[in-house]
Scaffold this motif. Structure first.
Motif, short mmCIF file in Angstrom:
data_model
loop_
_atom_site.label_atom_id
_atom_site.label_comp_id
_atom_site.label_asym_id
_atom_site.label_seq_id
_atom_site.Cartn_x
_atom_site.Cartn_y
_atom_site.Cartn_z
N ASN A 1 30.77 53.86 36.41
CA ASN A 1 32.10 53.82 37.00
C ASN A 1 32.47 52.37 37.31
O ASN A 1 32.63 51.99 38.47
CB ASN A 1 32.12 54.66 38.29
CG ASN A 1 33.48 54.63 38.96
OD1 ASN A 1 34.52 54.54 38.30
ND2 ASN A 1 33.47 54.71 40.28
N PRO A 2 32.59 51.52 36.29
CA PRO A 2 32.91 50.11 36.55
C PRO A 2 34.35 49.95 37.02
O PRO A 2 35.21 50.77 36.69
CB PRO A 2 32.70 49.45 35.19
CG PRO A 2 32.97 50.54 34.20
CD PRO A 2 32.45 51.80 34.85
N PRO A 3 34.62 48.92 37.80
CA PRO A 3 36.01 48.68 38.23
C PRO A 3 36.86 48.21 37.06
O PRO A 3 36.35 47.70 36.05
CB PRO A 3 35.87 47.59 39.29
CG PRO A 3 34.63 46.85 38.89
CD PRO A 3 33.70 47.89 38.32
N ALA A 4 38.17 48.35 37.20
CA ALA A 4 39.08 47.93 36.14
C ALA A 4 39.16 46.41 36.05
O ALA A 4 39.48 45.86 35.00
CB ALA A 4 40.47 48.50 36.39
N SER A 5 38.85 45.74 37.15
CA SER A 5 38.84 44.28 37.17
C SER A 5 37.80 43.82 38.19
O SER A 5 37.31 44.62 38.98
CB SER A 5 40.23 43.73 37.54
OG SER A 5 40.60 44.17 38.83
N MET A 6 37.49 42.56 38.16
CA MET A 6 36.50 42.01 39.07
C MET A 6 36.99 42.15 40.51
O MET A 6 38.14 41.86 40.81
CB MET A 6 36.26 40.53 38.74
CG MET A 6 35.05 39.95 39.38
SD MET A 6 33.55 40.52 38.55
CE MET A 6 32.32 39.62 39.51
N ILE A 7 36.11 42.63 41.41
CA ILE A 7 36.47 42.79 42.82
C ILE A 7 35.54 41.91 43.65
O ILE A 7 34.33 42.11 43.67
CB ILE A 7 36.36 44.26 43.26
CG1 ILE A 7 37.27 45.14 42.42
CG2 ILE A 7 36.71 44.39 44.74
CD1 ILE A 7 37.16 46.62 42.73
N TYR A 8 36.14 40.95 44.33
CA TYR A 8 35.39 40.04 45.18
C TYR A 8 35.52 40.48 46.64
O TYR A 8 36.38 41.30 46.98
CB TYR A 8 35.90 38.61 45.01
CG TYR A 8 35.56 38.02 43.66
CD1 TYR A 8 34.29 37.49 43.42
CD2 TYR A 8 36.48 38.00 42.63
CE1 TYR A 8 33.96 36.96 42.18
CE2 TYR A 8 36.16 37.47 41.38
CZ TYR A 8 34.90 36.94 41.17
OH TYR A 8 34.57 36.43 39.95
N PRO A 9 34.71 39.96 47.55
CA PRO A 9 34.81 40.33 48.96
C PRO A 9 36.22 40.09 49.51
O PRO A 9 36.92 39.16 49.12
CB PRO A 9 33.80 39.40 49.64
CG PRO A 9 32.80 39.12 48.58
CD PRO A 9 33.57 39.06 47.30
N ALA A 10 36.63 40.98 50.42
CA ALA A 10 37.94 40.92 51.08
C ALA A 10 39.08 41.27 50.15
O ALA A 10 40.25 41.04 50.47
CB ALA A 10 38.19 39.54 51.69
N ASP A 11 38.74 41.82 48.98
CA ASP A 11 39.79 42.25 48.05
C ASP A 11 40.20 43.68 48.40
O ASP A 11 39.41 44.61 48.32
CB ASP A 11 39.23 42.22 46.61
CG ASP A 11 40.31 42.47 45.57
OD1 ASP A 11 41.31 43.11 45.90
OD2 ASP A 11 40.13 42.00 44.43
N PRO A 12 41.44 43.91 48.79
CA PRO A 12 41.87 45.24 49.21
C PRO A 12 41.89 46.25 48.07
O PRO A 12 42.01 47.44 48.30
CB PRO A 12 43.29 45.00 49.74
CG PRO A 12 43.75 43.76 49.04
CD PRO A 12 42.53 42.92 48.90
#
Length: 476
Positions: free
Chosen positions: A460-471
């Motif tokens: 279940n990978p994310p659609a884009s890179m998610i970094y900390p504090a990303d809503p």
């Protein structure tokens, strides 16, 4: 764009541990990866690794070619791990939670800790000998303890000082090993022992395995040393800088080792460090060569201590949920790890060559499936997109245990057993192949072939890179 290193004092302890490196703390250029990995491989244990291929029966010419093939193949895998560092800003084994789950990653992590401990201990044996020669003391224990103290100091200080030591080791290594190679050709008739034996498939494959195994065992911590590079750093540039440094450095050392084993035989086997000091000639020059040995071993041993600390912390925080620890706790982890490696080194110095050969090949069996899963997932399944906050949360996207990855990992390890060629066990298929060990190839190919189709359906990978504090972060 090259970002200069920050101006903080080099001896100030590093603040970051397993947390993400923020963009405003990123610095340096990919060339730092070249010097670090070149320096870490221009060292006496790599010389011993190259010598093993000849010691166990290969002609020096075929051994050198086999080692080169192994270094190139293993180095490519290792450098693919390094290329993850700038994009993720994470230690390598934290990122493997994306494949194995937050708790599931602990299984390969425990093996990683043993790897670091084993390499730190075996390296300390040779470095301790160099310390003994420099200080003119006749106590292997004292030399090992002194080297352990040096290792702990550099590793506690952390990332920046480790890179500086790597640059020093690069310069020392080039000068020292070039001089030793010249001396070898002056003192011995090298041409008389190269190309005198016919091709033997078993020893040739052993040489390939020794080279590949050497490179692949860097995989679980190589991104730890590229994670401070700016996020915009090209993955291709990071790959080639790491690959070139590690492969050129290791092949240089291993080629020298193969030639030394061919011409010196028992004289080298009985005292590896003493032999290179004797080869150096005058006492003053020999002292400088011992310093080359010491600096090279210090570089790679600091990587082992630093990586061991990261792996232990990653294991502990999987269950307590922490993402940061105090400076005192950080130092305690590193000192404790180094102390254990010193104790092991003192007790394991006998029969060093045989133990080291088996140690490297066993590690190859347990880490090739891990590399296959990590790289297949990162480059082919998630396509370099990771939910970083979820790596620290067992209830989030990656969960506690990833049954798919763990099952493929265990199958990948077990499938290699019939192909093993070890001191204590030789697999039935290996016997049919005349003793040739191809277990690492089976581990990589079979694991990747199993994992890829299963992960495509279950991940279940994310659609884009998610970094900390990303809503935008989501969970299962």
């Amino acid at each position: 764009m090259i970002i200069d290193e920050p101006s903080e004092v080099v001896l100030a302890p590093e603040r970051r541990t397993i947390d993400v490196i923020p963009d405003d703390e990123r610095y340096g250029s990919p060339f730092s990866q070249f010097t670090l990995w070149f320096g870490a491989n221009m060292q006496i244990t790599a010389v011993v690794d190259g010598a093993l291929a000849v010691v166990f029966g290969a002609d020096a010419l075929w051994a050198i070619l086999g080692l080169l093939i192994g270094n190139v193949l293993g180095g490519a895998v290792m450098a693919l791990h390094s290329a993850q560092g700038p994009r993720l800003g994470l230690p390598q084994m934290i990122s493997s939670r994306a494949q194995f789950g937050v708790f599931g990653a602990v299984l390969p992590l425990l093996l990683v800790v043993l790897m670091y401990l084993g390499f730190a201990a075996t390296g300390s044996v040779l470095a301790g000998q160099a310390v003994d020669k420099i200080l003119h003391i006749d106590s292997p224990t004292v030399g090992i303890v002194i080297f352990g103290l040096l290792t702990a100091f550099v590793a506690v200080t952390g990332y920046k000082l480790i890179h500086i030591v790597g640059r020093i080791a690069t310069v020392f290594g080039v000068i020292g090993f070039t001089y030793l190679a010249i001396r070898l050709f002056v003192e011995y008739d090298v041409s008389a022992v190269v190309g005198v034996k016919g091709f033997d498939i078993a020893t040739f494959l052993l040489a390939i395995s020794l080279g590949a195994g050497w490179q692949l065992t860097f995989g679980p911590y190589v991104a730890d040393y590229s994670r401070y590079l700016p996020r915009s750093t090209s993955a291709r540039t990071t790959f080639w800088s790491t690959f070139a440094g590690s492969v050129i450095g290791s092949q240089w050392s291993m080629t020298f080792g193969a030639l030394v084993a061919a011409v010196a035989g028992k004289a080298f086997l009985s005292d590896q460090v003493g032999f290179v000091g004797h080869l150096a000639g005058p006492a003053v020059v020999a002292l400088l060569i011992y310093l080359v040995v010491l600096v090279g071993k210090l570089t790679v041993n600091c990587l082992n201590a630093y990586g061991g600390f990261m792996s232990i912390l990653t294991t502990v925080t999987a269950f307590n949920g922490q993402t940061k620890i105090s400076a005192a706790a950080r130092a305690a982890y590193i000192v404790g790890f180094t102390a254990v490696s010193v104790v092991v080194a003192v007790g394991a110095s006998a029969d060093f060559l045989n133990n080291f050969k088996n140690f490297v090949l066993v590690l190859l069996m347990v880490f090739t499936p891990w590399s296959a899963i990590n790289l297949t997932d990162y480059y082919l399944i998630s396509k370099e997109k990771v939910d970083i906050p979820a790596l620290y949360d067992p209830a989030a996207r990656y969960g506690r245990w990833n049954v798919t990855a763990l099952s493929c990992y265990v199958i990948g390890v077990l499938a290699q057993i019939p192909f093993l060629a070890q001191k204590l066990y030789t697999g039935p298929i290996t016997e049919q192949l005349g003793g040739a060990d191809i277990s690492w190839i089976v581990g990589i190919v079979l694991t990747a072939a199993l994992y890829y189709p299963l992960a495509r359906r279950t991940s279940n990978p994310p659609a884009s890179m998610i970094y900390p504090a990303d809503p935008a972060r989501s969970t299962r």
